[in-house]
Scaffold this motif. Structure first.
Motif, PDB file in Angstrom:
ATOM      1  N   UNK A 248       1.452  31.393   2.155  1.00 60.44           N
ATOM      2  CA  UNK A 248       0.313  31.670   3.026  1.00 60.44           C
ATOM      3  C   UNK A 248       0.677  31.832   4.500  1.00 60.44           C
ATOM      4  N   UNK A 249       1.943  31.732   4.844  1.00 62.02           N
ATOM      5  CA  UNK A 249       2.315  31.764   6.258  1.00 62.02           C
ATOM      6  C   UNK A 249       2.035  33.110   6.927  1.00 62.02           C
ATOM      7  N   UNK A 250       2.118  34.209   6.159  1.00 67.42           N
ATOM      8  CA  UNK A 250       1.930  35.536   6.761  1.00 67.42           C
ATOM      9  C   UNK A 250       0.489  35.744   7.241  1.00 67.42           C
ATOM     10  N   UNK A 251      -0.474  35.074   6.606  1.00 66.44           N
ATOM     11  CA  UNK A 251      -1.871  35.177   7.035  1.00 66.44           C
ATOM     12  C   UNK A 251      -1.994  34.699   8.475  1.00 66.44           C
ATOM     13  N   UNK A 252      -1.460  33.510   8.743  1.00 65.14           N
ATOM     14  CA  UNK A 252      -1.496  32.984  10.104  1.00 65.14           C
ATOM     15  C   UNK A 252      -0.692  33.821  11.079  1.00 65.14           C
ATOM     16  N   UNK A 253       0.454  34.308  10.641  1.00 66.94           N
ATOM     17  CA  UNK A 253       1.295  35.142  11.504  1.00 66.94           C
ATOM     18  C   UNK A 253       0.567  36.419  11.929  1.00 66.94           C
ATOM     19  N   UNK A 254      -0.066  37.098  10.963  1.00 66.40           N
ATOM     20  CA  UNK A 254      -0.742  38.357  11.270  1.00 66.40           C
ATOM     21  C   UNK A 254      -1.949  38.155  12.187  1.00 66.40           C
ATOM     22  N   UNK A 255      -2.725  37.101  11.931  1.00 65.69           N
ATOM     23  CA  UNK A 255      -3.900  36.834  12.771  1.00 65.69           C
ATOM     24  C   UNK A 255      -3.466  36.495  14.190  1.00 65.69           C
ATOM     25  N   UNK A 256      -2.447  35.647  14.330  1.00 68.61           N
ATOM     26  CA  UNK A 256      -1.967  35.269  15.659  1.00 68.61           C
ATOM     27  C   UNK A 256      -1.422  36.473  16.421  1.00 68.61           C
ATOM     28  N   UNK A 272       0.128  27.940  12.752  1.00 65.75           N
ATOM     29  CA  UNK A 272       0.330  26.746  11.929  1.00 65.75           C
ATOM     30  C   UNK A 272      -0.990  26.236  11.357  1.00 65.75           C
ATOM     31  N   UNK A 273      -2.032  26.233  12.192  1.00 69.30           N
ATOM     32  CA  UNK A 273      -3.334  25.760  11.741  1.00 69.30           C
ATOM     33  C   UNK A 273      -3.876  26.582  10.588  1.00 69.30           C
ATOM     34  N   UNK A 274      -3.805  27.904  10.726  1.00 69.48           N
ATOM     35  CA  UNK A 274      -4.300  28.798   9.671  1.00 69.48           C
ATOM     36  C   UNK A 274      -3.453  28.667   8.409  1.00 69.48           C
ATOM     37  N   UNK A 275      -2.142  28.544   8.582  1.00 66.19           N
ATOM     38  CA  UNK A 275      -1.238  28.414   7.423  1.00 66.19           C
ATOM     39  C   UNK A 275      -1.550  27.151   6.632  1.00 66.19           C
TER      40      UNK A 275
END
Length: 296
Positions: A248-256, A272-275
């Motif tokens: 799930x790390x890419x979700x947070x990366x893309x949003x940030x 980190x929070x989203x991940x």
């Protein structure tokens, strides 16, 4: 893989149907991963569609582009990678498919000779050719993706590390030797971690890969001091939680990257929070809720 093969050999040294046994092993591996993978895929696809404002036509076309990623065959040359960190899972599955039959049929020859020698030859080729084990996820060596070669080499080394751990576990070591082994194990882990977080030249990758090889073998031998602190349900939970975090790390990366200003501290915190949130929800959906239903 090596532990599974070793257990199978103890039950029955002869393999009566190597193809079926290999398939069952791979099926268990994929089954353990697949639902977490699908959830991460769906959430990431929706996130990407919203961030980039897909039209209905674009939505259909992009989904078709990403179907190979959904099927975990994207690194063989098909389609586009939606979840870009999943290159490793794709390579892992196909590396295991190639290595399990060899390991099962020729276990001793594989873990003592073929795996270490073949791994060093592959990693040496990658270093000589590209200057690193990881020249990029789109790099190919002829008809083979370089990352698949790397996956084969590192998983094969893992099989030899398992055999070394079994050997160490059977040795009657003195207190002094166990202390020396424990210190060496810790230094190897710290050295590999230091290499990961610094700008040290990639030509030293082989040194710290071998350091990890030794450290992992020492840890799994249970001959080093401190292992009892990690034999705990909290540690096992963290180990199981690492899979949804990874996926799930890419979700947070893309949003940030897409929505936030170029302020590293803010981007890292939000990422980190989203991940952790998306990983936690995935784990809740796949483990906690089914258990509650079973109780009722």
């Amino acid at each position: 893989m090596a532990k599974s093969v070793s257990s199978q050999i103890q039950k029955d040294p002869r393999c009566h149907d190597l193809g079926s046994e290999t398939f069952r092993f791979l099926f268990r591996k994929v089954k353990a991963i697949f639902l977490y993978h699908v959830i991460a895929f769906v959430v990431l696809f929706i996130t990407k569609a919203l961030l980039e404002g897909y039209s209905l036509r674009m939505l259909v076309r992009k989904f078709l582009d990403y179907v190979p990623n959904l099927l975990l065959i994207q690194k063989l040359g098909f389609g586009s990678p939606l979840n870009r960190v999943e290159w490793y899972i794709c390579c892992m599955i196909f590396a295991l498919a190639l290595l399990y039959p060899l390991c099962r049929k020729y276990y001793s020859m594989f873990v003592h000779v073929l795996a270490p020698v073949g791994s060093l030859m592959i990693l040496g080729y990658l270093t000589h050719q590209y200057g690193t084990f990881a020249p990029g996820t789109e790099t190919w060596a002829g008809f083979i993706p370089v990352y698949l070669l790397r996956g084969v080499a590192e998983i094969a080394l893992g099989a030899s590390a398992y055999e070394l751990s079994v050997f160490l576990s059977k040795q009657p070591l003195t207190h002094s030797v166990k202390c020396l082994l424990s210190v060496s194990e810790t230094l190897c882990y710290l050295g590999a971690l230091t290499f990961c977080v610094t700008t040290m030249s990639a030509k030293y990758e082989i040194i710290f890969t071998l350091a990890l090889f030794f450290a992992i073998a020492a840890s799994f031998s249970r001959q080093t001091y401190g292992n009892q602190f990690f034999d705990h349900k909290v540690i096992y939970f963290l180990g199981s939680f690492s899979l949804p975090l990874y996926l799930n790390q890419v979700i947070g990366l893309d949003i940030a990257e897409k929505l936030l200003p170029d302020r590293p501290a803010l981007q890292i915190s939000v990422c980190l929070g989203i991940t952790f949130l998306s990983a936690g929800l995935a784990r809740l959906f796949l483990t906690v809720i089914p258990r509650l239903k079973n109780k009722h």
